[in-house]
Design a protein around this motif. Structure first.
Motif, PDB file in Angstrom:
ATOM      1  N   ARG A   1       0.770  -1.117  -0.032  1.00 36.98           N
ATOM      2  CA  ARG A   1       0.136  -0.002   0.066  1.00 36.98           C
ATOM      3  C   ARG A   1       0.824   1.334   0.083  1.00 36.98           C
ATOM      4  NH1 ARG A   1      -5.355   0.925   0.923  1.00 36.98           N
ATOM      5  NH2 ARG A   1      -5.592  -1.056   1.756  1.00 36.98           N
ATOM      6  N   CYS A   2       0.650   2.122  -0.915  1.00 33.03           N
ATOM      7  CA  CYS A   2       1.705   3.075  -1.129  1.00 33.03           C
ATOM      8  C   CYS A   2       1.378   4.296  -0.179  1.00 33.03           C
ATOM      9  CB  CYS A   2       1.417   3.647  -2.554  1.00 33.03           C
ATOM     10  SG  CYS A   2       1.806   2.286  -3.826  1.00 33.03           S
TER      11      CYS A   2
ATOM     12  N   ASP B   1       6.369   4.551 -17.328  1.00 31.66           N
ATOM     13  CA  ASP B   1       5.701   5.453 -18.465  1.00 31.66           C
ATOM     14  C   ASP B   1       5.320   6.870 -18.017  1.00 31.66           C
ATOM     15  OD1 ASP B   1       3.474   5.001 -16.774  1.00 31.66           O
ATOM     16  OD2 ASP B   1       2.163   4.423 -18.336  1.00 31.66           O
ATOM     17  N   GLY B   2       5.740   7.274 -16.723  1.00 31.86           N
ATOM     18  CA  GLY B   2       5.654   8.606 -16.265  1.00 31.86           C
ATOM     19  C   GLY B   2       4.248   8.813 -15.600  1.00 31.86           C
ATOM     20  N   ARG B   3       3.439   7.969 -15.790  1.00 35.74           N
ATOM     21  CA  ARG B   3       2.163   8.131 -14.754  1.00 35.74           C
ATOM     22  C   ARG B   3       2.819   7.787 -13.407  1.00 35.74           C
ATOM     23  NH1 ARG B   3      -1.698   3.709 -16.332  1.00 35.74           N
ATOM     24  NH2 ARG B   3       0.200   2.443 -16.405  1.00 35.74           N
ATOM     25  N   VAL B   4       1.799   8.416 -12.658  1.00 30.53           N
ATOM     26  CA  VAL B   4       2.036   8.514 -11.049  1.00 30.53           C
ATOM     27  C   VAL B   4       0.929   7.550 -10.344  1.00 30.53           C
ATOM     28  CG1 VAL B   4       2.175   9.994  -8.975  1.00 30.53           C
ATOM     29  CG2 VAL B   4       3.231  10.879 -11.039  1.00 30.53           C
ATOM     30  N   LEU B   5       1.359   6.515  -9.389  1.00 31.61           N
ATOM     31  CA  LEU B   5       0.550   5.961  -8.785  1.00 31.61           C
ATOM     32  C   LEU B   5       0.141   6.472  -7.602  1.00 31.61           C
ATOM     33  CD1 LEU B   5      -0.979   3.196  -8.277  1.00 31.61           C
ATOM     34  CD2 LEU B   5       1.046   2.250  -7.290  1.00 31.61           C
ATOM     35  N   PRO B   6      -0.980   6.949  -7.336  1.00 32.30           N
ATOM     36  CA  PRO B   6      -1.342   7.910  -6.187  1.00 32.30           C
ATOM     37  C   PRO B   6      -1.021   7.261  -4.812  1.00 32.30           C
ATOM     38  CG  PRO B   6      -2.979   8.229  -7.644  1.00 32.30           C
ATOM     39  CD  PRO B   6      -2.112   6.897  -8.097  1.00 32.30           C
TER      40      PRO B   6
ATOM     41  N   VAL C   1      -3.234   0.340  -3.825  1.00 34.75           N
ATOM     42  CA  VAL C   1      -2.608  -1.082  -3.437  1.00 34.75           C
ATOM     43  C   VAL C   1      -2.056  -1.501  -4.653  1.00 34.75           C
ATOM     44  CG1 VAL C   1      -3.109  -3.102  -3.019  1.00 34.75           C
ATOM     45  CG2 VAL C   1      -4.361  -1.488  -1.605  1.00 34.75           C
ATOM     46  N   CYS C   2      -0.859  -1.706  -4.680  1.00 36.64           N
ATOM     47  CA  CYS C   2      -0.195  -2.642  -5.734  1.00 36.64           C
ATOM     48  C   CYS C   2      -0.147  -4.081  -5.430  1.00 36.64           C
ATOM     49  CB  CYS C   2       1.413  -1.869  -5.848  1.00 36.64           C
ATOM     50  SG  CYS C   2       1.742  -0.340  -6.616  1.00 36.64           S
ATOM     51  N   LEU C   3      -0.282  -4.790  -6.393  1.00 37.31           N
ATOM     52  CA  LEU C   3       0.070  -6.003  -6.358  1.00 37.31           C
ATOM     53  C   LEU C   3       1.217  -6.383  -7.263  1.00 37.31           C
ATOM     54  CD1 LEU C   3      -1.401  -8.722  -5.238  1.00 37.31           C
ATOM     55  CD2 LEU C   3      -2.188  -9.157  -7.315  1.00 37.31           C
ATOM     56  N   ILE C   4       2.286  -6.832  -6.737  1.00 41.13           N
ATOM     57  CA  ILE C   4       3.341  -7.174  -7.391  1.00 41.13           C
ATOM     58  C   ILE C   4       3.322  -8.610  -7.913  1.00 41.13           C
ATOM     59  CG2 ILE C   4       5.910  -7.206  -7.515  1.00 41.13           C
ATOM     60  CD1 ILE C   4       4.236  -4.662  -5.108  1.00 41.13           C
TER      61      ILE C   4
END
Length: 430
Positions: free
Chosen positions: A327-328, A336-341, A345-348
């Motif tokens: 969880r960020c 790609d330059g986009r930002v994950l706010p 939650v990221c699932l690697i």
């Protein structure tokens, strides 16, 4: 559930999942997409609490968000437990536990059995090794039933099963369910055993004093509990009995199932590819040709390069842990330059990264030669991460790999009568 693929530079690196209209999860499955989360931003991307919350009654509150700084302190104190000098004496335990398992297999063959549950057998063997390495005691769990070992196996099954039943994600409903009652009983069994061992060991340390207690350990294998009792942080603070018990329970949970899965799959893959199995066997014969005993020693682990490649390829194809979540806690910039706010939650996806055709050609094919040094030197570091990566990777990975190598060598080792130690030569160990 809605899924949206994203392409960057011609390769797929992420997938956005929507669970209903309010709960997005970004699934990452390319080394370059995983890198900023696991390596560059790991300090501000702690594990997501959803799944780890299911473990709280078993392993304590150590996975709660407010416990992450404390877990970092514990990790520094635990690191010496996995130093090579500590792991070397465990080799004898790995050999002994494997020999017990092979003796069982030979008895089954002699009695006319033609098949067995490989994962179940190997799980008992890894639990046998762990109990000796963690607690310094022998439950003989491969031969006779053990309430403690049965509780670990039941808890592991219940935690995984709960993930797939959305109603049981609610703690209140879970407590009322039959699974919830079984979970509480198994937790009680686990906690009583661990607390008793830690308490008795702590009393002995307090009664004898540190120097006398250490002297009594000379000539004996130092187990995980011993190391935790002696561990101190930068300020000279030691771990409480509750902390020691939680760390021991965590190691028993995380250490048995994943290693058993990795071993089961490598034996399966070698059974399906007899040409690779025979290459491993020839390598093992060369390794032990002039040795007085058939016991695998620490120095032998670096002398089986092809067998190691077979283990790695199996871990790539069938990683025991298929994904980890984070969880960020601040914005994270993607390739790609986009930002994950912040807050998402990221699932690697370890499985997805290992099977991404942009990273590995023909990813579904079992090919140990991928890990030949010449073939793998240009691969990104995170193209292979069966133990996760970064500061929060699996602290016990050297323990697990050492055990896997010992079991594989002894299982494929041919005897003079033309059998392997585990059974008839050429019989599939699956």
């Amino acid at each position: 559930m809605q899924c949206v693929d994203e392409l960057v530079g011609g390769y797929s690196h992420s997938c956005l999942w929507w669970f209903g209209p309010w709960f997005p999860i970004l699934r990452l499955f390319h080394p370059e997409a995983v890198k900023p989360v696991l390596l560059e931003s790991v300090a501000i991307a702690p594990k997501d609490y959803l799944f780890y919350g299911f473990l709280k009654p078993w392993l304590g509150g150590r996975f709660a968000a407010e416990q992450w700084s404390e877990m970092g302190r514990h990790r520094c104190m635990l690191t010496p437990a996995f130093h090579f000098d500590i792991l070397k004496p465990y080799m004898k335990i790995f050999n002994q536990s494997t020999d017990i398992m092979h003796a069982k297999w030979r008895r089954l063959v002699a009695s006319g059995s033609t098949s067995l549950d490989m994962f179940g057998q190997i799980s008992l063997m890894t639990l046998d090794s762990l109990q000796k390495c963690v607690f310094g005691c022998n439950s003989n769990c491969q031969e006779t039933p053990s309430d403690y070992i049965a509780a670990i196996l039941e808890l592991s099954s219940l935690v995984v099963g709960r993930q797939h039943r959305l109603l049981l994600h609610c703690d209140f409903l879970y407590r009322l369910s039959p699974d919830g009652r079984h979970f509480r009983r198994a937790c009680d069994t686990m906690h009583r055993f661990t607390a008793d061992v830690v308490q008795r060991r702590h009393q002995a340390l307090s009664h004898q004093g540190r120097e006398a207690w250490l002297k009594s350990k000379q000539g004996r294998t130092v187990d995980f509990i011993d190391i935790l009792l002696l561990a101190k942080d930068e300020d000279g603070q030691d771990l409480s009995d509750e902390d020691i018990a939680a760390e021991a329970d965590t190691f028993m949970f995380e250490g048995h199932d994943t290693t058993a899965s990795g071993l089961s799959w490598v034996l399966y893959n070698l059974a399906c590819h007899p040409e690779y199995q025979e290459c491993c066997r020839e390598e093992i014969k060369d390794l032990l040709r002039d040795k007085e005993s058939e016991e695998v020693e620490w120095e032998d682990l670096s002398r089986v390069p092809f067998s190691t490649m077979c283990i790695k390829e199996s871990l790539r194809l069938h990683p025991p842990v298929t994904a980890v979540s984070r969880r960020c806690t601040e914005d994270i910039k993607l390739p790609d330059g986009r930002v994950l706010p912040k807050g998402n939650v990221c699932l690697i996806s370890i499985y997805g990264t290992h099977h991404n055709p942009a990273v590995r050609p023909e990813p579904q094919v079992y090919n140990p030669h991928r890990f030949d040094p010449e073939n793998s030197k240009n691969q990104p570091p995170l193209a292979f991460m069966p133990f996760s990566a970064g500061p929060r990777n699996c602290i016990g990975q050297n323990f697990a790999v050492a055990e896997m190598k010992v079991v594989l060598v002894l299982t494929l080792l041919p005897s003079p009568c033309g059998w392997t130690r585990a059974g008839p030569c050429g019989a599939s160990p699956s």
